[in-house]
Design an enzyme around this catalytic site. Sequence first.
Site, mmCIF file in Angstrom:
data_model
loop_
_atom_site.group_PDB
_atom_site.id
_atom_site.type_symbol
_atom_site.label_atom_id
_atom_site.label_comp_id
_atom_site.label_asym_id
_atom_site.label_seq_id
_atom_site.Cartn_x
_atom_site.Cartn_y
_atom_site.Cartn_z
ATOM 1 N N ARG A 21 -6.121 -3.603 5.047
ATOM 2 C CA ARG A 21 -6.777 -3.455 3.941
ATOM 3 C C ARG A 21 -8.006 -3.641 4.137
ATOM 4 O O ARG A 21 -9.599 -3.207 4.253
ATOM 5 C CB ARG A 21 -6.219 -4.187 2.198
ATOM 6 C CG ARG A 21 -5.118 -3.840 1.610
ATOM 7 C CD ARG A 21 -4.902 -4.844 0.422
ATOM 8 N NE ARG A 21 -5.160 -5.798 0.847
ATOM 9 C CZ ARG A 21 -4.699 -6.843 0.104
ATOM 10 N NH1 ARG A 21 -5.572 -6.839 -0.744
ATOM 11 N NH2 ARG A 21 -4.497 -8.617 0.209
ATOM 12 N N ASN A 39 -2.735 -3.903 -1.536
ATOM 13 C CA ASN A 39 -0.541 -3.780 -1.631
ATOM 14 C C ASN A 39 0.616 -3.614 -2.573
ATOM 15 O O ASN A 39 0.100 -3.721 -3.451
ATOM 16 C CB ASN A 39 -0.531 -5.417 -0.757
ATOM 17 C CG ASN A 39 -1.164 -5.229 0.747
ATOM 18 O OD1 ASN A 39 -1.580 -4.955 1.424
ATOM 19 N ND2 ASN A 39 -1.671 -6.744 1.044
#
Length: 91
Positions: A21, A39
């Site tokens: 990320r 996520n």
Amino acid sequence: MSDVIARDVVVSGLVQGVFFRASAHDQALQLGVTGWVCNEQDGSVRAHVEGPARNVAAMLDWCSKGPPRAVVRSVDVTETQPTGAGTFEVL
């Protein structure tokens, strides 16, 4: 803004706990695309990417590799509508 496209992407494999990320955020800034990345409970990473077609394609290409510690097994891309996102956020 007819030159802006959007794609939703789900990246599966070893993609959590490997800075996917944060690296996606850095890559999005470099490419000038907006949207978000998060996520998922199943271990995948989901993202929404929008911007010029060439930039979005480059971001999707990056997602197919991810950061150095990631092991990407699959990338599922869906065409969607731009939301007008002004930044790229890590959720």
